[in-house]
Design an enzyme around this catalytic site. Structure first.
Site, PDB file in Angstrom:
ATOM      1  N   GLU A 278       0.824  -1.209   0.000  1.00 22.95           N
ATOM      2  CA  GLU A 278       0.000   0.000   0.000  1.00 22.95           C
ATOM      3  C   GLU A 278       0.862   1.265   0.000  1.00 22.95           C
ATOM      4  O   GLU A 278       0.424   2.316  -0.450  1.00 22.95           O
ATOM      5  CB  GLU A 278      -0.920  -0.018   1.232  1.00 22.95           C
ATOM      6  CG  GLU A 278      -2.245   0.681   1.006  1.00 22.95           C
ATOM      7  CD  GLU A 278      -3.250   0.478   2.146  1.00 22.95           C
ATOM      8  OE1 GLU A 278      -2.853   0.020   3.243  1.00 22.95           O
ATOM      9  OE2 GLU A 278      -4.427   0.799   1.935  1.00 22.95           O
ATOM     10  N   HIS A 299       6.729 -27.205  -1.610  1.00 21.53           N
ATOM     11  CA  HIS A 299       6.062 -28.274  -2.365  1.00 21.53           C
ATOM     12  C   HIS A 299       4.994 -27.726  -3.300  1.00 21.53           C
ATOM     13  O   HIS A 299       4.223 -28.467  -3.875  1.00 21.53           O
ATOM     14  CB  HIS A 299       5.455 -29.286  -1.387  1.00 21.53           C
ATOM     15  CG  HIS A 299       6.494 -29.929  -0.529  1.00 21.53           C
ATOM     16  ND1 HIS A 299       7.115 -31.111  -0.867  1.00 21.53           N
ATOM     17  CD2 HIS A 299       7.081 -29.512   0.624  1.00 21.53           C
ATOM     18  CE1 HIS A 299       8.014 -31.415   0.066  1.00 21.53           C
ATOM     19  NE2 HIS A 299       8.014 -30.457   0.970  1.00 21.53           N
ATOM     20  N   LYS A 411     -13.747   1.544  -4.299  1.00 18.93           N
ATOM     21  CA  LYS A 411     -14.768   1.971  -3.329  1.00 18.93           C
ATOM     22  C   LYS A 411     -15.858   2.776  -4.025  1.00 18.93           C
ATOM     23  O   LYS A 411     -17.037   2.632  -3.716  1.00 18.93           O
ATOM     24  CB  LYS A 411     -14.128   2.818  -2.217  1.00 18.93           C
ATOM     25  CG  LYS A 411     -13.344   2.016  -1.211  1.00 18.93           C
ATOM     26  CD  LYS A 411     -12.899   2.883  -0.056  1.00 18.93           C
ATOM     27  CE  LYS A 411     -11.926   2.154   0.842  1.00 18.93           C
ATOM     28  NZ  LYS A 411     -11.242   3.045   1.776  1.00 18.93           N
TER      29      LYS A 411
HETATM   30  O1  PA5 Z   1      -3.051   1.696   6.224  1.00 17.09           O
HETATM   31  C1  PA5 Z   1      -4.122   2.196   5.909  1.00 17.09           C
HETATM   32  O2  PA5 Z   1      -4.272   3.416   5.880  1.00 17.09           O
HETATM   33  C2  PA5 Z   1      -5.332   1.341   5.616  1.00 17.09           C
HETATM   34  O3  PA5 Z   1      -5.011   0.017   5.464  1.00 17.09           O
HETATM   35  C3  PA5 Z   1      -6.331   1.433   6.740  1.00 17.09           C
HETATM   36  O4  PA5 Z   1      -5.735   1.004   7.922  1.00 17.09           O
HETATM   37  C4  PA5 Z   1      -7.563   0.596   6.448  1.00 17.09           C
HETATM   38  O5  PA5 Z   1      -8.112   0.939   5.218  1.00 17.09           O
HETATM   39  C5  PA5 Z   1      -8.621   0.771   7.531  1.00 17.09           C
HETATM   40  O6  PA5 Z   1      -9.006   2.101   7.636  1.00 17.09           O
HETATM   41  P1  PA5 Z   1      -9.840   2.619   8.854  1.00 17.09           P
HETATM   42  O7  PA5 Z   1      -9.027   2.501  10.067  1.00 17.09           O
HETATM   43  O8  PA5 Z   1     -10.151   4.045   8.546  1.00 17.09           O
HETATM   44  O9  PA5 Z   1     -11.084   1.767   8.940  1.00 17.09           O
END
Ligand code: PA5
Length: 422
Positions: A278, A299, A411
């Site tokens: 990410e 394996h 989204k």
């Molecule tokens: O690292 C990030 O920003 C994302 O993975 C968030 O942690 C994830 O989308 C969850 O978001 P939120 O805490 O707003 O529900």
């Protein structure tokens, strides 16, 4: 003492000729990261471990956790992505040390999983729920919280609110709503994004409820912070790690496989994949972070790694000191394994690891990260090590480590399909 030993095993001599010079060239990136850049100040709450895991904060997490622990019950953690992965990684690796159960929810919208959580809870006493969300618009934890609220109300009536701890961003709509409803509140640090939140209330509070030593975890993080920030030389392990992986990326590798011979790392690998995927995967750049649990995956994917398209390199995560032991007893059945009579599974597993390293490093350089033992302190160190490394790597690649515009795209489609927007 370094809590993580990093080395490059390069029998293929693929990166050896240019590696050391490249490490030196990358020193300015290390300096920028150690300093913490002004433009990312809003996202650097993790950079100094004591900011959210200093003594006073730890006391607050522990004293709140004690209120839950007093009831001898269980904690349901509702959260997704960065809001649950670090805690879950430590909990699942050190589960045998935990004296309170954590049940994970809000990370899926599979009705089977929702049903499973509710069935798991049936008959349990003293259920508490910790809802963790930086931005309480995330669908999975949002609707799971609704399910949990309903469940708690049915059991505890009006007193249900005393069973809910929310970790939300202060001064937001959801925070105000939580206060109005009388839930217990913990702040989600404004200056930390989910995937960098391993040493903050996001993971430290639930782990304290589970009975783990969160002070040791913070200590491990601080030791690593010091080791990385104070070493401006080419021997800095984070600098060496990111230089090696970026050099391999330039040379055509597109997949970094985190390999471990210890299944206790399974959830940690999920955390690591999120951190790098990410943070780095943007503007058409980045290595695809994947993981393999050897020896089982030897394996299956082992064939591809040794002999398939040459897009993969591996980072081995290895435990140095023997922490478990089970010796294979002698047997009078001629099963073909008598050469292993009396041998320890630990040593057999190590032999498989060393053999894999030897075989694979003849094809591509293998990176190796060795820790002494698997405990809270080491996890603190590992979290900090990779967060710091990821920040350097993003700077080298010219991408913003702390945003994730790419995940907004699906989204929009999903919300349209679900009728949130017309
Ligand atoms: O690292 C990030 O920003 C994302 O993975 C968030 O942690 C994830 O989308 C969850 O978001 P939120 O805490 O707003 O529900």
């Amino acid at each position: 003492m370094s809590l993580v030993d990093f080395s490059v095993i390069d029998d293929s001599s693929l990166i050896t000729p240019s590696f050391e010079e490249r490490v030196k060239n990358n020193l300015p990136f290390l300096a920028r990261v150690a300093e913490g850049e002004e433009k990312y100040q809003d996202s650097l709450g993790w950079h100094t471990v004591s900011e959210w895991a200093g003594e006073e904060w730890l006391e607050r997490y522990i004293s709140l956790a004690d209120k839950v622990r007093r009831h001898d019950g269980c904690l349901v953690v509702v959260g997704i992505g960065g809001s649950n992965q670090a805690a879950r990684a430590v909990y699942e690796a050190l589960e045998e040390k935990c004296d309170r159960e954590i049940i994970w929810a809000g990370n899926t919208i599979s009705p089977h999983s929702v049903d499973k959580v509710l069935k798991t809870l049936d008959g349990k006493k003293n259920i508490f729920v910790n809802v963790i969300a930086k931005n309480f618009q995330t669908l999975e934890p949002g609707i799971s919280f609704r399910v949990m609220r309903d469940y708690l109300r049915k059991i505890y009536g009006a007193g249900y609110k005393d069973h809910i701890i929310v970790t939300f961003t202060e001064d937001t709509y959801s925070w105000r709503l939580a206060e109005e409803k009388g839930y217990i509140t913990l702040p989600f640090p404004q200056n930390i994004g989910g995937r960098f939140s391993s040493l903050s209330p996001i993971s430290l509070f639930p782990l304290a409820v589970a009975g783990l030593d969160i002070s040791a975890m913070a200590r491990g993080g601080e030791m690593m912070e010091k080791a990385l920030k104070e070493n401006f030389s080419p021997s800095n392990p984070a600098l060496r790690y990111v230089t090696a992986r970026n050099l391999l990326c330039e040379m055509g590798k597109s997949v970094e496989l985190l390999c471990y011979f210890e299944p206790r790392f399974f959830r940690f690998a999920k955390w690591w994949k999120q951190l790098f995927g990410e943070s780095e995967g943007k503007d058409g750049k980045g290595l695809l972070p994947m993981d393999v649990c050897y020896s089982e995956d030897l394996h299956s994917l082992g064939q591809f790694v040794q002999d398939g398209k040459a897009v993969v390199f591996e980072t081995f995560l290895s435990i140095g000191k023997k922490d478990y032991s089970y010796c294979l007893h002698d047997d009078d059945v001629a099963d073909g394994f008598s050469y292993l009579d009396g041998k320890d599974f630990w040593d057999i597993n190590k032999a498989a690891e060393n053999a894999t390293l030897a075989a694979h490093s003849r094809r591509f350089p293998c990176l190796k990260m060795e820790i002494d033992s698997l405990d809270e302190e080491t996890f603190g160190s590992l979290f900090y090590f990779f967060q710091f490394s990821c920040y350097i790597s993003c700077l080298i690649n010219g991408v913003n480590p702390f945003d994730q515009e790419g995940v907004e795209s699906y989204k929009k489609d999903m919300f349209r399909l679900l009728g949130k927007w017309k």
